[in-house]
Each structure stands twice: as structure tokens, then as C-alpha cells.
Motif scaffolding. Sequence first.
Motif, short mmCIF file in Angstrom:
data_model
loop_
_atom_site.label_atom_id
_atom_site.label_comp_id
_atom_site.label_asym_id
_atom_site.label_seq_id
_atom_site.Cartn_x
_atom_site.Cartn_y
_atom_site.Cartn_z
N GLY A 57 3.21 5.87 -3.29
CA GLY A 57 4.32 6.71 -3.70
C GLY A 57 5.55 6.65 -2.83
N THR A 58 5.55 5.86 -1.76
CA THR A 58 6.75 5.69 -0.95
C THR A 58 7.77 4.89 -1.75
OG1 THR A 58 5.41 5.67 1.06
CG2 THR A 58 7.66 4.84 1.24
N GLY B 244 6.74 1.59 10.41
CA GLY B 244 7.13 1.15 11.74
C GLY B 244 7.71 -0.25 11.75
N LEU B 245 7.85 -0.87 10.58
CA LEU B 245 8.43 -2.21 10.49
C LEU B 245 9.95 -2.13 10.52
CD1 LEU B 245 6.15 -3.64 7.64
CD2 LEU B 245 5.95 -4.09 10.10
N GLY B 246 10.58 -3.17 11.00
CA GLY B 246 12.03 -3.20 11.07
C GLY B 246 12.67 -3.36 9.70
N ARG B 247 13.97 -3.09 9.65
CA ARG B 247 14.69 -3.14 8.38
C ARG B 247 14.63 -4.53 7.76
NH1 ARG B 247 21.11 -1.57 7.63
NH2 ARG B 247 21.26 -2.09 5.40
N THR B 248 14.80 -5.56 8.56
CA THR B 248 14.79 -6.92 8.03
C THR B 248 13.43 -7.29 7.48
OG1 THR B 248 16.53 -7.59 9.58
CG2 THR B 248 15.19 -9.34 8.58
N ASP C 115 0.83 -1.21 0.00
CA ASP C 115 0.00 0.00 0.00
C ASP C 115 0.86 1.26 0.00
OD1 ASP C 115 -2.33 -1.42 -0.08
OD2 ASP C 115 -2.77 -1.23 2.06
N LEU C 116 1.94 1.24 0.76
CA LEU C 116 2.81 2.42 0.81
C LEU C 116 3.52 2.65 -0.52
CD1 LEU C 116 4.32 2.03 4.40
CD2 LEU C 116 2.80 3.85 3.59
N LEU D 54 9.97 3.36 3.87
CA LEU D 54 9.03 2.31 4.26
C LEU D 54 9.19 1.96 5.73
CD1 LEU D 54 9.23 -0.12 1.18
CD2 LEU D 54 7.27 1.27 1.87
N GLN D 55 10.43 1.86 6.18
CA GLN D 55 10.67 1.56 7.59
C GLN D 55 10.09 2.65 8.49
OE1 GLN D 55 14.92 0.72 8.21
NE2 GLN D 55 15.02 -0.01 6.10
N ARG D 56 10.36 3.90 8.11
CA ARG D 56 9.93 5.02 8.94
C ARG D 56 8.40 5.13 9.00
NH1 ARG D 56 8.46 9.99 7.51
NH2 ARG D 56 9.28 9.73 5.39
#
Length: 428
Positions: free
Chosen positions: A28-29, A40-44, A23-24, A35-37
Amino acid sequence: MSQPGARPVVPDDQLDGLVAVLDLVRAGTSTRPELQRISGLGRTVVAQRVTQLIATGLVAEEATRSTGGRPARELRFRSEAGHVLVAELGATSIAVGVSDLAGRIEHTHEEPADIAAGPERVLSRIEELFDKLVGARTPQDPAIWGVGIGLPGPVEYAVGRPIAPPIMPGWDAYPVRDRFAARYGAPAWIDNEVNLMALGEIRAGHARGQQDVVFVKIGTGIGAGLVSHGRLHRGAQGVAGDVGHVAITEDRSVVCRCGNIGCLEAVAGGAALARQATAAAQDGRSPFLATRLRDKNPLEASDLADAMAHGDPFAVELLSSAGRHVGSMLASLVNFYNPSLIIIGGGVSGAGDQLLAALRETVYRRSLPLATRDLRITRSMLADQAGLHGAAFMVIDELLSLDRLPHWIDYGSPAGHPELAAPSLATR
């Protein structure tokens, strides 16, 4: 490998993150840090979900032009991966088109039609037009992922059938969705045309970024599409916004096509205005319309706009009266619903500025001051394309939803699986 509709092939603990990332990217992300910011999901986790989406062909990652150092990489939604057939049926016209997965309409065709001719005649013509669009495609074009159609009457969204539509004789409970799903071998969704116009506006028109919006169509009939917290509000059975049949007068001579007395549509809808214009032309109250009637029969709402532009007093008063009636209904809706934006569309909305001016004045005068402090009332920027855009987004949003995406993502495409539109999948 399980068939669509069976147990999802994506593990449940990954679904939320997968759809959130998709969705992000669709919105347009474009980078993994963003995406992480935002998510709120972690990098991995982001890396894993992006890898999954790239593998399925829904997302691509491409190097951008470097200004020195290591080139940056950006993500984009692969809107070219599939096509959607879309159609909007009005009381007096039909329009069809082909959309990509970003809701961009690539090919369109519009022509007059009479919805009262019945489902077999009207839908057969839609199929002919769809077949021409499909036949014009090349082998390199993507598959048809779905079909989206808007109808000018109440639709039970879960099953894709019109229910007791006032201006659609012979259409009650007709299996529109099933017909198109079977013909094109793809999932199909059907909704009220005004809902789709509202959806088109919030995704591709004036309402982008707005949370609480009312879209009002003033055409042959009158209806409203409601947007709450950025999402289309259909109601329990899909008939929210049927404001054309709000009673505004006790005059028993004002009989609506639905069989009730005094409906807004029977006073201010396009068909009602045309009837009043014809009567005024025949009894001499409007010399301009009398001349027009001799040259053109029947009269339409556009003739009233021409009459008003020539200073015809009857036309000015009739359009002002229609604007006040619609404005009065909207004032009640503003007090009850408190939208930030009202968008006016439909053929009658273009019948001169007098109607819109009277509508605005009535809304601001009869609504609570706090409710109108930041309220904007404007015409649609998408005009007669709003419903086609909305039909495309209806299908795309369903296919990429948390309910349905896991049932086809392992196959790379929902094409060939009409069962994906089954209500039983919309259970999450």
C-alpha cells in the motif's frame, strides 16, 4: 535470453532493492517519497527500481486528482496482471476459485466430496472445476500465473506431496504439484489446508498486522497454523501445527484414524462429535438427537448446535467438553509459543457458542497470566474462504519472492513456466 531456472536476468546487486520496493507497493505504499523513507533506499535507487517494475507491468504510476498545482502521482501494484487458480480440499468438501494478484477471490464454487475416495477421483474433479473456470474466461483476461492447493493432511512443502496423511488413503507421496503444473503449464504449490487458512487470515482477515498468531481449525479433524513474526511457520518438513494428534487421554478405547490412542482429534474433532451424538441418540441420552436421527442420518456437528439451542443437556456437555479439550491443548501452546491472537475456524467452530466459551475459559485458566494478558481469541472472519485466500497468497508470495522473481521478470509473466516452482530455486 536465458530460460527460467537459469542464471537470474536481474543483476544480483539490484534484487534486494527491487523486491523491497515491490513488497512496499503491494502493501500500500503509494508514493516515491514514502518508498524512500520506509525502505531507506536513496532517491535514485528508488527511481530506478520503480522504473524497472513499471516496465515489467507489475507496477503502475497514475496521476491523482489535483486540488491545485501539479497533480500528484501514485504507485499501485497491478493486481490485474495475472490470475491464480486456487483450491481447498477438506475431508468432506472441496472448494475452487480464481484469484487476482492481490489475493481477491473472484469466482468460487464449493461442493461435497470425500477425500478418502482417492487422488484420481478427487483431483480429476478439481481439474473439471478448474477447466470450467478457465473456459469461462475471455481473451482479455490475464494469463494463469500459478496454481495453489490446500490438502487436509501433512504436506512436504518443498516437493508438493502429501506424506502419510491419516485421513487420505491412497494419497501418500502422490505428486499433486507435478500433476497440476503439467496440466496448466504454470508453477504450482501445495500446502496443508490449515497453513493456508492461517496465511489467509494474516493477509486478509483478523490477523492483519499481527506478528504471532495461531489459527486453529476444528472440523472433521483438528489442526493449527502457526504465524511467527508475521510469517507462516511450516517447520523443517512442513508439518508444524499438527495438533490434532496430540495425546490427551490414555483411554485405549479412543482410537484415532492415525492408528494411535487418545488423540485430540479422536475426542473433539467433528467426526468424533458426530459419532458421540449418534450414540447418544441411539441409547436415549438425547431425546432431541434421537428425533433428529430418525429424520436425518448420519448426524453432524451442526445437529449438536441445534440440540444445544433447544436446551439439550447432552449436547451442551459434549460441546463444552470438546471446548475444554481443545482449550487444554491451546493452553500448552500459549505457554510455549506466546501468541497475541488465536483464531478459531472450521465447521465445528460454528456449532454454538458453548464450545468457544469453554475453550476460552480453559485457555485463560490454564495459561500463564503474562501470556494471556493481551491474548485475544476470536472466530475467523473469512470462514470457509480463508483457505482459498491463503492458497492465492502462497502462490503470489512465491512468484514475487527474492528467490523466484528474477527468473521470470524479464519475460513479464511466469505463465508457461511450471519449472519456477522447483525447490532448487528456493536457495537464497
